[in-house]
Motif scaffolding. Sequence first.
Motif, PDB file in Angstrom:
ATOM      1  N   THR A  15      46.222  25.883  57.182  1.00 33.10           N
ATOM      2  CA  THR A  15      46.551  24.549  56.661  1.00 33.10           C
ATOM      3  C   THR A  15      45.984  23.422  57.513  1.00 33.10           C
ATOM      4  N   GLY A  16      45.465  23.736  58.678  1.00 33.41           N
ATOM      5  CA  GLY A  16      44.865  22.716  59.534  1.00 33.41           C
ATOM      6  C   GLY A  16      43.768  23.324  60.379  1.00 33.41           C
ATOM      7  N   ALA A  17      42.728  22.551  60.646  1.00 41.05           N
ATOM      8  CA  ALA A  17      41.629  23.028  61.476  1.00 41.05           C
ATOM      9  C   ALA A  17      40.953  21.845  62.136  1.00 41.05           C
ATOM     10  N   ILE A  74      44.049  21.008  69.195  1.00 42.61           N
ATOM     11  CA  ILE A  74      45.358  21.454  68.707  1.00 42.61           C
ATOM     12  C   ILE A  74      46.074  20.301  68.014  1.00 42.61           C
ATOM     13  N   ASP A  75      46.036  19.141  68.625  1.00 46.36           N
ATOM     14  CA  ASP A  75      46.696  17.976  68.039  1.00 46.36           C
ATOM     15  C   ASP A  75      46.071  17.607  66.696  1.00 46.36           C
ATOM     16  N   ARG A  76      44.758  17.647  66.624  1.00 48.71           N
ATOM     17  CA  ARG A  76      44.086  17.280  65.375  1.00 48.71           C
ATOM     18  C   ARG A  76      44.332  18.310  64.277  1.00 48.71           C
ATOM     19  N   ALA A  77      44.345  19.577  64.622  1.00 51.76           N
ATOM     20  CA  ALA A  77      44.617  20.607  63.614  1.00 51.76           C
ATOM     21  C   ALA A  77      46.033  20.466  63.066  1.00 51.76           C
ATOM     22  N   CYS A  78      46.992  20.220  63.952  1.00 48.74           N
ATOM     23  CA  CYS A  78      48.377  20.052  63.505  1.00 48.74           C
ATOM     24  C   CYS A  78      48.531  18.784  62.670  1.00 48.74           C
ATOM     25  N   VAL A 163      49.752  28.514  65.909  1.00 47.89           N
ATOM     26  CA  VAL A 163      48.506  27.837  66.239  1.00 47.89           C
ATOM     27  C   VAL A 163      47.595  28.830  66.948  1.00 47.89           C
ATOM     28  N   VAL A 164      46.370  28.949  66.459  1.00 46.89           N
ATOM     29  CA  VAL A 164      45.344  29.760  67.128  1.00 46.89           C
ATOM     30  C   VAL A 164      44.281  28.795  67.627  1.00 46.89           C
ATOM     31  N   ALA A 165      44.021  28.835  68.924  1.00 45.80           N
ATOM     32  CA  ALA A 165      43.028  27.941  69.523  1.00 45.80           C
ATOM     33  C   ALA A 165      42.094  28.757  70.402  1.00 45.80           C
ATOM     34  N   VAL A 206      35.076  24.404  70.877  1.00 41.71           N
ATOM     35  CA  VAL A 206      36.529  24.309  71.065  1.00 41.71           C
ATOM     36  C   VAL A 206      37.127  24.161  69.669  1.00 41.71           C
ATOM     37  N   VAL A 207      38.053  25.035  69.320  1.00 43.15           N
ATOM     38  CA  VAL A 207      38.537  25.135  67.940  1.00 43.15           C
ATOM     39  C   VAL A 207      40.045  25.355  67.927  1.00 43.15           C
ATOM     40  N   ALA A 208      40.705  24.829  66.909  1.00 37.34           N
ATOM     41  CA  ALA A 208      42.119  25.138  66.683  1.00 37.34           C
ATOM     42  C   ALA A 208      42.379  25.205  65.187  1.00 37.34           C
TER      43      ALA A 208
END
Length: 382
Positions: A15-17, A74-78, A163-165, A206-208
């Motif tokens: 739902t977020g990336a 992480i913040d942006r994906a959430c 969360v997977v980062a 760098v990915v989340a």
Amino acid sequence: MRPTVRRGPDDVVVTGAAVLSAFGPGIDPLLSAALDGAPAFGPVTRFDVSGRRVGQAATLPGSPVLADELVRMIDRACDRAGLSAARRGDCPLHLAVHGDPDLPRAAAEDRAAHGADAFGRAVARRGGLSAAVRVYTSACVASSTALADAAATVARGQADRIVVAAGYLVEADQFAVFDAGRALAKDGRVRPFSTGRGGLLLGDGVVAVLVESAAAARLRRAEPLARLSGWGRAGDAYHVVKPRPDGAGLARAITDALHRAGLRPEQVGYVNAHGSGAPLSDTAESAALHRALGGAAAGVPVSSTKSVHGQALEAGALLEVVVTMAALRAGKLPVNAGYLGPDPTCPLNLVLDQAAGSSADHGLSLTTAFGGANTAILVGAP
């Protein structure tokens, strides 16, 4: 006959990336480069490479700090997933990294504070996530293993979301290892499955992503970006660094991913291959695709996006899953860049010259690692 689905009782969605690559922050510039076949490789200026055989990589300007960028992604994906601060506080973290970048130069008495687990806990704390942290350091399959574990945990109902980062920023130590091992391409280009290919090049990544049960996403009215339809992992332990020539281990991972998803080989519409550009690796991966997909292997479009963003080591698999998700949503398939001509040991339907239009519902993202580790992640339309 349709295979038996065995992924678990609940569908799993993303739902977020969020992504940071050599093309800058954001999925759109990364996807655009992949569709255009426009690589980011250039001279390394982050550290001294004057004594190296190769001085090229796909890097951001300056010297970004890994922990800071992980927290930012992480913040942006959430945020993209619309996840509230309260829900973030209950959310576990699966983190794939090589380790704390400060560890090699830490004083002996301080080394315990710079271990991978301590680094992961610090990232989770700064990202507002729970203290339930798992850190994966298993080379190129680290982030795909973290993603598969998260998907399995959510599918079984053991967590609503995870969360997977993952992160790797090109640095002097690993660069030196790959250069000394003559694994880097001297001509400054990655040429997957091509004649004249000479190896890999490293790249920043760098990915989340937020992995969530479809039911939990519906309750939050969150819009899925993609479905994690299946995942497979297999080890062949053939050699410390050489791939097994017949691709049997990777083929098992692909077959298991299809089995979990309940899909037939001909339903795979795209393969984002590991495609490192290494002569033996690409040949073995081609064999694996034919072994797993049978007659469908000749027709399925294949490319390796490492040809534009490079090898991001522990972060690479998750980076490529996000590119695959974005490509399916866009209805266009990335170019296999750097291609010089056919290699008879790699008989694949490569996407060449320009992005291919596609109505595919499912794409495979494949990863292999030293020691014979293999993963396959099957991404589906939401």
